[in-house]
Design a protein around this motif. Structure first.
Motif, short mmCIF file in Angstrom:
data_model
loop_
_atom_site.label_atom_id
_atom_site.label_comp_id
_atom_site.label_asym_id
_atom_site.label_seq_id
_atom_site.Cartn_x
_atom_site.Cartn_y
_atom_site.Cartn_z
N THR A 165 61.85 78.82 -64.96
CA THR A 165 62.35 79.65 -66.05
C THR A 165 62.80 78.81 -67.23
O THR A 165 63.00 79.33 -68.31
CB THR A 165 63.54 80.51 -65.58
OG1 THR A 165 64.59 79.65 -65.12
CG2 THR A 165 63.12 81.43 -64.46
N THR A 220 64.57 86.78 -52.62
CA THR A 220 63.51 86.34 -53.52
C THR A 220 64.03 85.39 -54.61
O THR A 220 65.20 85.39 -54.96
CB THR A 220 62.83 87.53 -54.20
OG1 THR A 220 63.78 88.24 -54.99
CG2 THR A 220 62.22 88.47 -53.17
N GLN A 221 63.11 84.62 -55.13
CA GLN A 221 63.37 83.70 -56.23
C GLN A 221 62.38 83.97 -57.35
O GLN A 221 61.24 84.35 -57.10
CB GLN A 221 63.24 82.25 -55.75
CG GLN A 221 63.45 81.20 -56.83
CD GLN A 221 63.44 79.78 -56.26
OE1 GLN A 221 63.59 79.59 -55.06
NE2 GLN A 221 63.27 78.80 -57.12
N ASP A 222 62.83 83.80 -58.58
CA ASP A 222 61.97 83.96 -59.75
C ASP A 222 61.15 82.69 -59.99
O ASP A 222 61.70 81.58 -59.95
CB ASP A 222 62.79 84.18 -61.03
CG ASP A 222 63.53 85.50 -61.03
OD1 ASP A 222 63.31 86.30 -60.12
OD2 ASP A 222 64.34 85.70 -61.95
N PHE A 223 59.86 82.86 -60.28
CA PHE A 223 59.01 81.76 -60.71
C PHE A 223 58.26 82.22 -61.97
O PHE A 223 57.41 83.11 -61.89
CB PHE A 223 58.01 81.37 -59.61
CG PHE A 223 58.67 80.77 -58.40
CD1 PHE A 223 58.84 79.40 -58.28
CD2 PHE A 223 59.15 81.59 -57.39
CE1 PHE A 223 59.45 78.84 -57.16
CE2 PHE A 223 59.77 81.05 -56.27
CZ PHE A 223 59.93 79.67 -56.16
N THR A 224 58.59 81.63 -63.11
CA THR A 224 57.95 82.01 -64.36
C THR A 224 56.83 81.02 -64.68
O THR A 224 57.08 79.80 -64.80
CB THR A 224 58.96 82.05 -65.51
OG1 THR A 224 59.96 83.02 -65.20
CG2 THR A 224 58.29 82.44 -66.82
N ARG A 283 56.81 90.73 -62.20
CA ARG A 283 57.75 91.41 -63.08
C ARG A 283 57.05 92.05 -64.28
O ARG A 283 57.65 92.29 -65.30
CB ARG A 283 58.80 90.41 -63.58
CG ARG A 283 59.73 89.86 -62.52
CD ARG A 283 60.94 90.74 -62.33
NE ARG A 283 61.87 90.15 -61.39
CZ ARG A 283 62.94 89.46 -61.72
NH1 ARG A 283 63.22 89.25 -63.01
NH2 ARG A 283 63.75 88.97 -60.81
N THR A 315 56.46 86.32 -64.82
CA THR A 315 57.40 86.00 -63.74
C THR A 315 56.94 86.63 -62.44
O THR A 315 56.60 87.82 -62.38
CB THR A 315 58.81 86.47 -64.08
OG1 THR A 315 59.25 85.82 -65.27
CG2 THR A 315 59.79 86.15 -62.96
N VAL A 316 56.94 85.81 -61.40
CA VAL A 316 56.56 86.23 -60.05
C VAL A 316 57.76 86.01 -59.14
O VAL A 316 58.48 85.01 -59.28
CB VAL A 316 55.35 85.40 -59.54
CG1 VAL A 316 54.96 85.83 -58.14
CG2 VAL A 316 54.18 85.52 -60.51
N ASP A 317 58.00 86.96 -58.25
CA ASP A 317 59.07 86.83 -57.26
C ASP A 317 58.46 86.77 -55.87
O ASP A 317 57.52 87.52 -55.55
CB ASP A 317 60.00 88.06 -57.28
CG ASP A 317 60.81 88.17 -58.56
OD1 ASP A 317 60.82 87.20 -59.33
OD2 ASP A 317 61.42 89.23 -58.76
N SER A 339 65.09 79.82 -60.99
CA SER A 339 63.92 78.98 -60.79
C SER A 339 63.85 77.90 -61.85
O SER A 339 64.09 78.17 -63.02
CB SER A 339 62.65 79.84 -60.87
OG SER A 339 61.52 79.02 -60.99
N VAL A 395 69.34 86.34 -56.38
CA VAL A 395 68.20 85.69 -57.02
C VAL A 395 68.61 84.27 -57.36
O VAL A 395 69.65 84.04 -57.96
CB VAL A 395 67.76 86.41 -58.31
CG1 VAL A 395 66.65 85.65 -58.99
CG2 VAL A 395 67.33 87.84 -58.01
#
Length: 423
Positions: free
Chosen positions: A20, A358-362, A103, A369-371, A17, A14
């Motif tokens: 975050t 995947t990468q986290d996008f908050t 998430r 949070t969306v991956d 992002s 991961v």
């Protein structure tokens, strides 16, 4: 973060992002006080991130302008937290990518695939055909088998049900198989009704993934043949220690079967790499990671992930790996890695085919949070990991479905490897 540095930190697979780090004191965040404006701003921000970072966008057929036009009114009218989550779930569903997730969820949220489904189906010449059924699941207990044809879902003809549920912002491609599987998986809180061509109308409860207090199980299948099965635990830190203990008990095995058919939730390299290290005698590479700006497959510009042996001893006995559609993400990475290292024969059926890392996008205002995948993961030779096929593909459509045909084929293949090794 430079992508090479991210690869070096890929023990969790991961990438951090920048979202975050969103701070309520940031003027860009605190300036939006109205909840409706905050949701719309977050929706616009997420679509911008998809446009910039979603590595499969160029080939997805996704029209971002249409996506924005469709979902801005939805965001504005979503006055409850659950309604807002459902807007985001629908938007992410437009990517028709099982590796793109939220998430957070509600009871009425769609199940994650493959973790939350017991049926895998695909269209074949316009007919919805079951291709795999999860073992010991409601679907298997109800008698659904590979090869069964589905004619209705929740009493709606299957073609019509899929047509209504298809993503709405696609300009070039369709997502019929993706939508079919989402409908079959259903939600966390509702029964599913599946009607087959032979007029069987089967009511299935929401699928609940099995829980286990142990990260893995092991046993002697028969004298000299060891067996290890992971219990969807490739993201749990105590899995490595449990694997080491199992391997110590199986140290004198003449052959070992590694069962990865219950790894649908993936995991991380902090767990997978130490396990792989116990199975190889020499340093090598087990997968290839593409740079975030790589919009096609191949070796140019990508980085190989190395793996080294790990003591106190490495297993030298012949090895067979079992896989199916519930072998996901990190389980897929371990499988293609053992094959690339020429360490195992792979037996079973197609894996989950989860694409990329995947990468986290908050979301900066609403904090959800969306991956989604921002870089490609490939086999060592540069071909897509999701295209991998087992060395021995087991016919699940015929034969005795009361037994385990993949395990039977795997045991046979292992015995052949053991015989050759003994010569």
């Amino acid at each position: 973060m430079p992508w090479v540095a991210a690869c070096a930190l890929a023990a969790t697979m991961v990438i951090a992002s920048p979202a975050t780090a969103a701070d309520a004191n940031d003027p860009a965040v605190s300036a939006v006080k109205d909840p409706m404006a905050a949701r719309v701003a977050d929706l616009d921000w997420l679509i911008d991130q998809i446009g910039t970072h979603y590595v499969y966008l160029p080939h997805s057929g996704l029209d971002l302008d249409r996506l924005r036009a469709l979902y801005r009114p939805e965001a504005a009218s979503a006055t409850t937290h659950a309604a807002w989550l459902h807007v985001l779930e629908s938007l992410i569903g437009e990517l028709h990518d099982d590796h793109a997730t939220l998430r957070a969820n509600t009871p009425s949220s769609p199940q994650l695939i493959p973790t939350g489904t017991d049926l895998w189906a695909e269209f074949d010449h316009g007919k919805a055909i079951v291709t795999q059924v999860r073992a010991e699941s409601p679907a298997s207990h109800a008698g659904i088998e590979p090869g069964d044809r589905i004619v209705a879902i929740d009493d709606v003809p299957v073609q019509r049900a899929v047509e209504v549920a298809l993503p709405h912002a696609l300009s070039l491609t369709q997502a019929s198989d993706f939508t079919l599987r989402r409908l079959l998986a259903g939600t966390h809180d509702r029964v599913r009704i599946v009607t087959l061509v032979d007029h069987r109308r089967i009511v299935l409860p929401p699928y609940q993934p099995p829980s286990s207090t142990q990260p893995l199980s092991w046993k002697w299948l028969e004298p000299g043949i060891g067996y290890i099965r992971f219990n969807n635990s490739l993201g749990e830190t105590d899995t490595v220690a449990a694997f080491d203990k199992a391997l110590a008990r199986l140290r004198n095995a003449h052959g070992v079967i590694l069962d990865l058919r219950d790894t649908p939730s993936g995991g991380n390299t902090d767990v997978a790499e130490p396990i792989l290290g116990r199975l190889i005698a020499h340093t090598g590479h087990y997968q290839r990671i593409g740079a975030p700006d790589m919009r096609s497959y191949g070796t140019k510009g990508s980085v190989l992930r190395p793996i080294a042996p790990r003591g106190p001893f490495t297993l030298s006995a012949p090895l067979v790996v079992l896989v199916d559609r519930w072998t996901g993400s990190m389980g897929e990475g371990m499988t293609v890695g053992l094959k690339a290292l020429d360490r195992a024969k792979v037996v079973g059926a197609r894996m989950a085919g989860l694409r990329g890392g995947t990468q986290d996008f908050t979301l900066p205002h609403t904090g959800i949070t969306v991956d989604f995948p921002t870089y490609r993961i490939m086999q060592v030779d540069g071909t897509p990991r999701e295209d991998f096929l087992p060395d021995i593909q087991v016919d699940l459509y015929h034969g005795n479905h009361s037994t385990d045909p993949i395990l039977t084929a795997g045991t046979k293949a292992l015995k052949e490897l053991m015989a050759r090794s003994a010569r």
